[in-house]
Write a protein that holds these residues in place. Structure first.
Motif, mmCIF file in Angstrom:
data_model
loop_
_atom_site.group_PDB
_atom_site.id
_atom_site.type_symbol
_atom_site.label_atom_id
_atom_site.label_comp_id
_atom_site.label_asym_id
_atom_site.label_seq_id
_atom_site.Cartn_x
_atom_site.Cartn_y
_atom_site.Cartn_z
ATOM 1 N N VAL A 8 0.839 -1.204 0.000
ATOM 2 C CA VAL A 8 0.000 0.000 0.000
ATOM 3 C C VAL A 8 0.872 1.252 0.000
ATOM 4 O O VAL A 8 0.626 2.202 -0.762
ATOM 5 N N VAL A 9 1.897 1.271 0.840
ATOM 6 C CA VAL A 9 2.800 2.423 0.898
ATOM 7 C C VAL A 9 3.513 2.614 -0.442
ATOM 8 O O VAL A 9 3.650 3.742 -0.934
ATOM 9 N N ALA A 10 3.954 1.515 -1.040
ATOM 10 C CA ALA A 10 4.639 1.610 -2.334
ATOM 11 C C ALA A 10 3.712 2.155 -3.413
ATOM 12 O O ALA A 10 4.121 2.995 -4.230
ATOM 13 N N VAL A 15 2.050 6.787 -6.811
ATOM 14 C CA VAL A 15 1.073 7.771 -7.283
ATOM 15 C C VAL A 15 1.579 9.187 -7.032
ATOM 16 O O VAL A 15 1.476 10.062 -7.894
ATOM 17 N N VAL A 16 2.148 9.415 -5.849
ATOM 18 C CA VAL A 16 2.675 10.745 -5.528
ATOM 19 C C VAL A 16 3.807 11.111 -6.485
ATOM 20 O O VAL A 16 3.877 12.235 -6.989
ATOM 21 N N ILE A 17 4.685 10.165 -6.747
ATOM 22 C CA ILE A 17 5.804 10.423 -7.663
ATOM 23 C C ILE A 17 5.297 10.664 -9.080
ATOM 24 O O ILE A 17 5.774 11.558 -9.782
ATOM 25 N N TRP A 27 13.605 11.704 -9.509
ATOM 26 C CA TRP A 27 12.314 11.113 -9.855
ATOM 27 C C TRP A 27 12.474 9.704 -10.398
ATOM 28 O O TRP A 27 11.759 8.785 -9.988
ATOM 29 N N VAL A 28 13.421 9.500 -11.291
ATOM 30 C CA VAL A 28 13.645 8.180 -11.896
ATOM 31 C C VAL A 28 14.126 7.193 -10.834
ATOM 32 O O VAL A 28 13.680 6.042 -10.794
ATOM 33 N N THR A 29 14.998 7.641 -9.950
ATOM 34 C CA THR A 29 15.504 6.765 -8.896
ATOM 35 C C THR A 29 14.377 6.304 -7.982
ATOM 36 O O THR A 29 14.264 5.111 -7.678
ATOM 37 N N TRP A 30 13.528 7.216 -7.551
ATOM 38 C CA TRP A 30 12.417 6.848 -6.682
ATOM 39 C C TRP A 30 11.418 5.949 -7.399
ATOM 40 O O TRP A 30 10.862 5.024 -6.804
#
Length: 161
Positions: A8-10, A15-17, A27-30
């Motif tokens: 769920v956290v992932a 979605v936030v990213i 951004w790409v790393t996250w």
């Protein structure tokens, strides 16, 4: 108990990213980190299935209820393959669709992921539905069926984990 909250956290983080856009730093790393967390969570779900298949195989050889255990073993072996296909499709194929399609057709990867999820849930719900006369809990005194099932278990070693 750990996998579901982590999943769920992932998904929330992804979605936030996705909403923040690729202009932010790392951004790409996250995005890759959360894809990795998603794959780890999906693989962690496979371990109980593998454990159950091994236990069913062992109990089918030692228990007197070989026909019922063979039916369960067949169902969970099929479910294992479906879970592997679902994980592969939703992580690798959908990610490839996101990468190779143009911005105009980016919606196709979302549709593919949602259709795969719907198909997976329908398959799971249909195969594990509650029934009034559940064949897994039936008491059967038919010795011929038990002997045939135990012989098939002895000969069947095609699905080794």
């Amino acid at each position: 108990m750990i996998v579901i909250p982590l999943q769920v956290v992932a998904n929330i983080a992804q979605v936030v990213i996705d909403e923040s856009g690729p202009y932010t730093q790392d951004w790409v790393t996250w995005k890759q980190v959360f894809l990795l967390v998603d794959v780890i969570c999906c693989c962690a779900v496979l371990f109980p299935i593998v454990w159950l298949i091994k236990n069913l195989r062992e109990s089918a050889r030692t228990d007197g209820r070989a026909a019922v255990n063979l039916m369960k073993l067949t169902l969970f072996s099929l479910y294992y393959v479906v879970v592997i296909c679902y994980i592969y499709f939703t992580t690798v194929v959908v990610y490839a669709l996101e990468t190779i399609t143009s911005y105009k057709y980016l919606w196709t990867s979302v549709v593919a992921a949602e259709m795969a999820t719907l198909a997976f849930y329908v398959f799971t719900g249909y195969n594990f539905k509650l029934e009034a006369h559940n064949p897994y809990f039936a008491v059967d005194d038919d010795d011929e069926e038990e002997e045939a099932a135990s012989e098939q278990l002895k000969l069947e070693d095609e699905f080794e984990l």
